[in-house]
Design a protein around this motif. Structure first.
Motif, PDB file in Angstrom:
ATOM      1  N   GLU A  32       4.267   3.521   4.456  1.00  0.00           N
ATOM      2  CA  GLU A  32       5.430   2.729   4.042  1.00  0.00           C
ATOM      3  C   GLU A  32       5.497   2.604   2.521  1.00  0.00           C
ATOM      4  OE1 GLU A  32       8.028   1.391   5.722  1.00  0.00           O
ATOM      5  OE2 GLU A  32       7.295   2.427   7.506  1.00  0.00           O
ATOM      6  N   MET A  33       4.350   2.433   1.885  1.00  0.00           N
ATOM      7  CA  MET A  33       4.337   2.294   0.432  1.00  0.00           C
ATOM      8  C   MET A  33       4.724   3.610  -0.249  1.00  0.00           C
ATOM      9  SD  MET A  33       1.613   0.416  -2.015  1.00  0.00           S
ATOM     10  CE  MET A  33       0.291   1.552  -1.891  1.00  0.00           C
ATOM     11  N   PHE A  41      -3.375   0.160  10.744  1.00  0.00           N
ATOM     12  CA  PHE A  41      -2.528  -0.633   9.861  1.00  0.00           C
ATOM     13  C   PHE A  41      -2.616  -0.144   8.425  1.00  0.00           C
ATOM     14  CE2 PHE A  41      -1.849  -4.256   7.009  1.00  0.00           C
ATOM     15  CZ  PHE A  41      -0.542  -4.568   7.348  1.00  0.00           C
ATOM     16  N   PHE A  61       5.262  -4.377   9.966  1.00  0.00           N
ATOM     17  CA  PHE A  61       4.244  -5.155   9.262  1.00  0.00           C
ATOM     18  C   PHE A  61       3.769  -6.370  10.054  1.00  0.00           C
ATOM     19  CE2 PHE A  61       5.989  -3.195   5.314  1.00  0.00           C
ATOM     20  CZ  PHE A  61       4.809  -2.593   4.919  1.00  0.00           C
ATOM     21  N   MET A  86       1.877  -8.071   1.745  1.00  0.00           N
ATOM     22  CA  MET A  86       2.146  -6.688   2.164  1.00  0.00           C
ATOM     23  C   MET A  86       3.610  -6.309   1.916  1.00  0.00           C
ATOM     24  SD  MET A  86      -0.552  -5.275   3.202  1.00  0.00           S
ATOM     25  CE  MET A  86      -2.170  -5.927   3.279  1.00  0.00           C
ATOM     26  N   THR A 100       5.173  -3.336  -1.307  1.00  0.00           N
ATOM     27  CA  THR A 100       5.994  -2.141  -1.144  1.00  0.00           C
ATOM     28  C   THR A 100       7.150  -2.208  -2.137  1.00  0.00           C
ATOM     29  OG1 THR A 100       7.246  -3.211   0.611  1.00  0.00           O
ATOM     30  CG2 THR A 100       5.440  -1.797   1.279  1.00  0.00           C
ATOM     31  N   TYR A 106      -0.519   2.943   8.212  1.00  0.00           N
ATOM     32  CA  TYR A 106       0.892   2.570   8.295  1.00  0.00           C
ATOM     33  C   TYR A 106       1.377   1.997   6.965  1.00  0.00           C
ATOM     34  CZ  TYR A 106       5.113   0.069   9.599  1.00  0.00           C
ATOM     35  OH  TYR A 106       6.402  -0.400   9.641  1.00  0.00           O
ATOM     36  N   PHE A 107       0.565   1.120   6.368  1.00  0.00           N
ATOM     37  CA  PHE A 107       0.932   0.515   5.092  1.00  0.00           C
ATOM     38  C   PHE A 107       1.023   1.568   3.990  1.00  0.00           C
ATOM     39  CE2 PHE A 107      -0.389  -1.397   1.039  1.00  0.00           C
ATOM     40  CZ  PHE A 107       0.704  -2.224   0.847  1.00  0.00           C
ATOM     41  N   LEU A 129       0.088  -6.666  11.783  1.00  0.00           N
ATOM     42  CA  LEU A 129      -0.795  -7.599  11.108  1.00  0.00           C
ATOM     43  C   LEU A 129      -1.252  -8.704  12.066  1.00  0.00           C
ATOM     44  CD1 LEU A 129      -2.035  -8.254   8.336  1.00  0.00           C
ATOM     45  CD2 LEU A 129      -0.098  -9.725   7.936  1.00  0.00           C
TER      46      LEU A 129
END
Length: 158
Positions: A67-68, A60, A149, A109, A113, A63-64, A153
């Motif tokens: 994406e950010m 995660f 997300f 979250m 972003t 992945y975050f 999560l």
């Protein structure tokens, strides 16, 4: 689960003390080595939540970060080019998250972003109102959040 986490931290600190070098990389190596040792020692135990959640949490985080970075590149490209690609919109996002901590973490979250901002949570806590900077397809955006997300999560938290 908490005892496994604390034992893993203890093994990490023991590794750092034995090697004598207090660096993040050395601590991370000790944590991974402690995780592997605990996993081998507790293979027959019924409670395996810790050993399932740690890899999901690491996944995660990656992945975050992806994406950010992708959202930052999109916003930066739009800022430096003379033509604007903005298609702002406000959508109502239906939630699968039910508890306050799940809703709070998900909204944090999403807001972290670039290009998205949580405006409000409905009174019944069943939906979020999200301002999106680049809203081309409403249903596609909802599916991206739901499968990305929120799903990842909730796998960690439940």
């Amino acid at each position: 689960m908490m005892k496994h986490f604390l034992m893993n931290l203890l093994l990490s600190f023991i590794w750092v003390a034995l090697t004598g070098s207090l660096y993040y990389s050395n601590f991370l190596f000790g944590y991974l080595m402690g995780f592997f040792i605990l996993w081998i020692m507790n293979r027959q135990e019924a409670d395996r939540r810790y050993f399932n959640r740690v890899p999901k949490t690491i996944g995660f985080i990656f992945y975050f970060l992806y994406e950010m970075i992708a959202a930052n590149v999109q916003v930066a490209y739009d800022v430096i080019t003379p033509k604007y690609f903005f298609k702002p919109g406000i959508i109502r996002y239906p939630l699968e998250a039910t508890t306050d901590i799940e809703i709070n973490l998900l909204s944090t979250m999403i807001s972290m972003t670039p290009g998205t901002l949580i405006l409000d949570i409905s009174e019944d806590k069943k939906s979020l109102f999200i301002h999106v900077m680049y809203l081309r397809d409403r249903d596609r955006f909802i599916q991206q959040i739901k499968k990305g997300f929120e799903h990842k999560l909730l796998e960690i938290l439940r």
